[in-house]
Each structure stands twice: as C-alpha cells, then as structure tokens.
Enzyme design. Structure first.
Site, PDB file in Angstrom:
ATOM      1  CB  SER A 168       5.506  -1.812  11.992  1.00 51.62           C
ATOM      2  OG  SER A 168       5.132  -0.478  12.275  1.00 51.62           O
ATOM      3  CD  GLU A 212      -3.107  -2.434   7.417  1.00 52.04           C
ATOM      4  OE1 GLU A 212      -1.958  -2.603   6.985  1.00 52.04           O
ATOM      5  OE2 GLU A 212      -3.795  -1.442   7.129  1.00 52.04           O
ATOM      6  CD  GLU A 266      -2.808   5.410   6.851  1.00 54.72           C
ATOM      7  OE1 GLU A 266      -2.774   5.431   5.613  1.00 54.72           O
ATOM      8  OE2 GLU A 266      -1.909   4.905   7.554  1.00 54.72           O
ATOM      9  CG  ASN A 291      -1.730   1.222   1.391  1.00 55.40           C
ATOM     10  OD1 ASN A 291      -1.782   2.054   0.489  1.00 55.40           O
ATOM     11  ND2 ASN A 291      -2.385   1.368   2.532  1.00 55.40           N
ATOM     12  CG  HIS A 309      -5.729   1.832   5.301  1.00 53.59           C
ATOM     13  ND1 HIS A 309      -5.269   2.771   6.196  1.00 53.59           N
ATOM     14  CD2 HIS A 309      -4.713   0.943   5.134  1.00 53.59           C
ATOM     15  CE1 HIS A 309      -4.023   2.456   6.546  1.00 53.59           C
ATOM     16  NE2 HIS A 309      -3.669   1.351   5.910  1.00 53.59           N
ATOM     17  N   GLY A 345       2.961   2.311  10.813  1.00 47.74           N
ATOM     18  CA  GLY A 345       3.967   3.370  10.686  1.00 47.74           C
ATOM     19  C   GLY A 345       4.696   3.690  11.973  1.00 47.74           C
ATOM     20  CE  LYS A 361      -0.096   3.162   4.791  1.00 50.62           C
ATOM     21  NZ  LYS A 361      -0.018   3.244   6.239  1.00 50.62           N
TER      22      LYS A 361
HETATM   23  P1  13P Z   1       3.315   0.411   7.546  1.00 55.70           P
HETATM   24  O1  13P Z   1       3.783  -0.896   6.963  1.00 55.70           O
HETATM   25  O2  13P Z   1       4.032   1.602   7.011  1.00 55.70           O
HETATM   26  O3  13P Z   1       3.251   0.341   9.048  1.00 55.70           O
HETATM   27  O4  13P Z   1       1.791   0.611   7.038  1.00 55.70           O
HETATM   28  C1  13P Z   1       0.888  -0.422   7.203  1.00 55.70           C
HETATM   29  C2  13P Z   1      -0.343  -0.085   6.458  1.00 55.70           C
HETATM   30  O5  13P Z   1      -1.110   0.775   6.856  1.00 55.70           O
HETATM   31  C3  13P Z   1      -0.612  -0.800   5.201  1.00 55.70           C
HETATM   32  O6  13P Z   1      -1.913  -0.590   4.778  1.00 55.70           O
END
Ligand code: 13P
Length: 248
Positions: free
Chosen positions: A208, A163, A95, A8, A93, A169, A10
């Site tokens: 992560s 997740e 976010e 992803n 997601h 992150g 983002k």
């Molecule tokens: P990270 O791997 O950067 O922690 O992000 C995970 C994520 O949100 C994937 O959708």
C-alpha cells in the site's frame, strides 16, 4: 545507496499498458531520484525491455523457475527472462507463496537461479496478520528470510523487499516505528548471513505504498526504496512517488 523504486504490475497489463512506461520515460530526467525497475507480466517483458532501451529504467520478471529449462509446462526460467531483456526478477512474493504453495526452500532455489542467470533478485518476505497479532512478526520474518537463502547463496545485486501480507492491496500500512524495527531486523539477518555484503543490500518496503504516504515511508531510516503494486500501474501515480523521495 540510491533509492530503488520497483513496480510490480502483477497480473495486470495488456499491450496498450506499455503507454504507461512510455509516459514514465517522457517525464523522468536522465538521472531520476531513484533507480527504477518495472516488472510487467511476462507477456510484455520483451517489448517493455525494448521500450526502455535508452532510458534509466530496468525491466524485471515477477517470478522464475529454479531450473534453466526442461519439462515444466507453463513455467519461465530466469535465463528466459534474461534473454527477453529483463535484468531483475521478483522471487518469493507472498502471492506466489500463498496461491502457488511456494515454500522457503522453493524460493531459495529460485533466488539461486536468478543469480545464475545474471538477474538481480528482489526477494520478498513479510509476516501475515495473524503472526503480527501474536507478536511474532519479527521472528517470522527473520526465519523466512534466513530460510529463503541457501547456505552457499552469493548475494550479487540482491534486493530484499519487506512486504507485510496484510498491507498488500489493503490501504493499510504498519506504523513508521514498526517499519523501522523490521528493517533493522532484516538488516541484522543479512549481516549475520552474508557479512559485510549484507550491509550493502537495499531493503525495500512494500504494501500500500501510494503517492500520499511515500514521502514518509521513504524517509524512514533503513528504508532503501519501495516495491509498489497498484500505484505502479499508472505513470502519474508512480511519478508522484518518485517525486516524494526525500533528499538525503
Ligand atoms: P500494493 O502496492 O498494491 O499494496 O502491492 C504491494 C505488492 O504486493 C508489491 O509487490
């Protein structure tokens, strides 16, 4: 079930970033150790899809609108993603849930839209840090998953990604046993809701995932792959994760 690695990106990636996809293609075999889906920003989907045309990599969107078309300025429908060459889409997601106020109901409508358009949905769920601290992680995720699927939803090619919000992150991950427990709980909901089809759905871990922890996470029982954020942006990191997949 084959392992799935989904990247992803983002809101990262300009035209030049397609070089990372080309680097991936050069380094993987015709049958890599995992199914691979890269979800770049919408602006790159069409060209990314052309780039992977004869490679064992699929391209996905990061979100879609529930309607197929209409007066929804700035939004992109599942049909448009499909038309641009995507074969999958991330929905729900954290976010999107946090920054765009997406409720389980909205996510459920997007999930249905993805299936309608012939995209494989990657449905994201996960508890907040406060929920885990209160000992409510499993009940919160069970509820979120259940409410993110409409009663009549048909799980064609559905993938679920667990997740934990606090692991995204941050460089922090749950303990292996916590990941296993949560994947068991997610599996139980999928079987309750979808019957035997629920037993076939891949459940990914996300949050992560890096080259140095991927081997351990991907070897845990019930973990069908990973949804990778930061470490999917650079081909060498993504390839290290691919190489870390234990042979089952
Ligand atoms: P990270 O791997 O950067 O922690 O992000 C995970 C994520 O949100 C994937 O959708």
């Amino acid at each position: 079930m084959r392992t799935l690695l989904a990247g992803n990106w983002k809101m990262n990636g300009l035209h030049a970033s397609l070089a990372e996809i080309r680097a991936l293609i050069r380094s993987i075999s015709e049958r890599p150790a995992a199914d691979i889906i890269i979800c770049p920003p919408a602006t790159l989907i069409a060209e990314a899809a052309r780039t992977v045309r004869s490679a064992p990599i699929e391209i996905g969107g990061q979100d879609c609108h529930a309607e197929s078309s209409g007066a929804f300025t700035g939004d992109i429908s599942a049909e448009m993603l499909r038309d641009a060459g995507a074969t999958a889409v991330i929905v729900g997601h954290s976010e999107r849930r946090q920054c765009h106020g997406e409720t389980n109901r909205i996510v459920a409508a997007k999930l249905t839209a993805a299936s309608r358009a012939g995209l494989a949905p990657i449905l994201c769920i996960g508890e907040s840090e406060a929920q885990r601290d209160r000992g409510e992680a499993i009940s919160a995720v069970r509820r979120q998953l259940s409410e993110s699927m409409d009663a009549k939803f048909k799980p064609v090619e559905l993938v679920v990604a667990y997740e934990p919000v606090w692991a995204i992150g941050t460089g922090r991950t749950p303990k292996p046993q916590e990941i296993v427990q949560m994947h068991e709980a997610v599996r139980a909901v999928l079987i309750e809701r979808l019957g035997q089809e629920g037993a076939q759905i891949r459940i990914l871990y996300g949050g992560s995932v890096k080259p140095d922890n991927a081997g351990e996470i991907l070897s845990l029982p019930g973990v069908g792959g990973a949804l990778i954020g930061g470490a999917s942006l650079k081909a060498p990191d993504f390839l290290s994760i691919l190489q870390a997949i234990p042979s089952r």
